[in-house]
Write a protein that holds these residues in place. Structure first.
Motif, PDB file in Angstrom:
ATOM      1  N   THR A 107      -0.557   8.234   9.071  1.00  0.00           N
ATOM      2  CA  THR A 107      -1.795   8.049   9.332  1.00  0.00           C
ATOM      3  C   THR A 107      -2.542   9.031  10.024  1.00  0.00           C
ATOM      4  OG1 THR A 107      -1.120   7.524  11.626  1.00  0.00           O
ATOM      5  CG2 THR A 107      -0.766   5.626  10.049  1.00  0.00           C
ATOM      6  N   VAL A 113      -3.637   5.777   5.196  1.00  0.00           N
ATOM      7  CA  VAL A 113      -2.535   6.705   5.334  1.00  0.00           C
ATOM      8  C   VAL A 113      -2.926   7.819   4.192  1.00  0.00           C
ATOM      9  CG1 VAL A 113      -0.655   5.170   5.884  1.00  0.00           C
ATOM     10  CG2 VAL A 113      -1.391   5.222   3.510  1.00  0.00           C
ATOM     11  N   ILE A 157      -4.222   0.075   7.179  1.00  0.00           N
ATOM     12  CA  ILE A 157      -3.998   1.288   7.938  1.00  0.00           C
ATOM     13  C   ILE A 157      -4.427   2.504   6.809  1.00  0.00           C
ATOM     14  CG2 ILE A 157      -2.722   2.570   9.335  1.00  0.00           C
ATOM     15  CD1 ILE A 157      -1.178   0.014  10.073  1.00  0.00           C
ATOM     16  N   THR A 189      -0.858  -1.143   4.877  1.00  0.00           N
ATOM     17  CA  THR A 189      -1.656  -0.365   4.069  1.00  0.00           C
ATOM     18  C   THR A 189      -2.387  -0.894   3.215  1.00  0.00           C
ATOM     19  OG1 THR A 189       0.284   0.399   2.773  1.00  0.00           O
ATOM     20  CG2 THR A 189       0.065   1.530   4.837  1.00  0.00           C
ATOM     21  N   CYS A 192      -5.784   4.739  15.382  1.00  0.00           N
ATOM     22  CA  CYS A 192      -5.745   4.816  13.666  1.00  0.00           C
ATOM     23  C   CYS A 192      -7.155   4.554  13.083  1.00  0.00           C
ATOM     24  CB  CYS A 192      -4.570   4.204  13.008  1.00  0.00           C
ATOM     25  SG  CYS A 192      -2.862   4.632  13.835  1.00  0.00           S
TER      26      CYS A 192
END
Length: 330
Positions: free
Chosen positions: A287, A281, A279, A299, A271
């Motif tokens: 992702t 998104v 992370i 996130t 990712c």
């Protein structure tokens, strides 16, 4: 006389086994990794959408040491464990949702969906297949290596004035850190108390402008090295002890701790991450891996239990709508 009419008894809806017309039937529609505010909120939305869901509960959440979850609409001050217990209880009517104490040991992308390797409390492994995955795994805080930081974390050592500022308002407070980060946090904390001291634990790396802004708000800067945080189990945190022997009596100390992902799954799957380690998104909570979603503290964005729950619910709606599009092709 009117004829008595017997009403049908309540019928528990059976899980519907949806699938795209040409796709295999997998074990679950969604596997949710993490059973904190984001994960349980997502499970509730998906359960109400008649989706087959497995929630993998990997253990205590990040806010477990905190005495209460503050600022959570209708649940202000509730104990973290009690909030999660309510979340579990409110999932019980949704029979398509299963919550199990499982650690996700691995994820393998398939031609359609994913194969998930699960590890139980005994260490035994099993596997299941799923169309989508939602990572609600949260983050871990990296506390400074100072005696007492971990011991008083969540009670006397605090990370968020929005979560804890009210409880220590108008009391003597400290803010620990260096540079731009400690300046911004100290100025924010000064909204709750006029007695705020910045402790930089050595050279503060503060610009002249930062020192001016702190001085304007009456915020003192202490650049001596810190030896430890002192207190007792009964009384809690009481003071900061400097290496020169001086003691600074405070009710609480705020810090902006560095963080890392609690789970390595997103990294293992390739990712994309933001510069701050969240992370990445898109607007639908997906992702860079198709079919893999993320929500909550893992996130980017402001971190708060209520916001994590909102992100979880939003991600669940996006997932359900994507599943529906796949099941109802044009």
């Amino acid at each position: 006389m009117p004829t008595a009419v017997s009403l049908p008894s309540a019928v528990t809806p059976r899980p519907r086994r949806h699938r795209p017309p040409t796709a295999p039937l997998l074990d679950y529609d969604v596997v949710i990794v993490g059973a904190g505010s984001a994960g349980l909120s997502a499970a509730l939305v998906l359960g109400r959408s008649l989706r087959r869901v497995l929630v993998c509960d990997g253990g205590a959440p990040r806010n477990a040491p905190s005495p209460g979850v503050q600022g959570f609409f209708t649940r202000d001050g509730i104990k973290p464990a009690d909030l999660l217990q309510l979340g579990h209880e409110q999932l019980q009517p949704y029979t398509s949702v299963a919550v199990k104490p499982r650690r996700v040991a691995g994820v393998e992308p398939l031609a359609v969906g994913f194969r998930v390797t699960l590890e139980g409390e005994s260490g035994r492994t099993s596997a299941c297949t799923t169309r989508k995955i939602l990572l609600a795994t949260g983050v871990e805080d990296e506390l400074p290596v100072v005696e007492g930081m971990r011991e008083f974390w969540g009670t006397g050592v605090l990370h968020c004035p929005y979560c804890h500022g009210w409880e220590v308002r108008d009391q003597p407070l400290a803010v620990y850190g260096q540079g731009k980060t400690v300046t911004g946090l100290a100025l924010l904390v000064s909204r709750w108390s006029k007695d705020v001291v910045v402790c930089t634990d050595g050279p503060g790396q503060l610009t002249n402008n930062a020192r001016r802004r702190l001085r304007q708000q009456g915020i003192q800067v202490r650049e001596e090295e810190v030896s430890k945080l002192e207190g007792t189990k009964r009384a809690g945190f009481q003071c900061i002890v400097f290496k020169n022997g001086d003691k600074l009596v405070r009710t609480a100390v705020f810090i902006h701790a560095h963080q890392h992902q609690r789970s390595a799954l997103a990294e293992q799957l390739g990712c994309r991450f933001t510069k701050k380690g969240g992370i990445w998104v898109d607007k639908n909570a997906q992702t860079t891996i198709i079919g893999l979603y993320a929500a909550g503290d893992a996130t980017p964005g402001t971190q708060q239990a209520l916001l994590a729950a909102a992100k979880g619910g939003q991600a669940a709606i996006c997932i359900n709508e994507q599943l529906t599009r796949e099941e109802c092709p044009k």
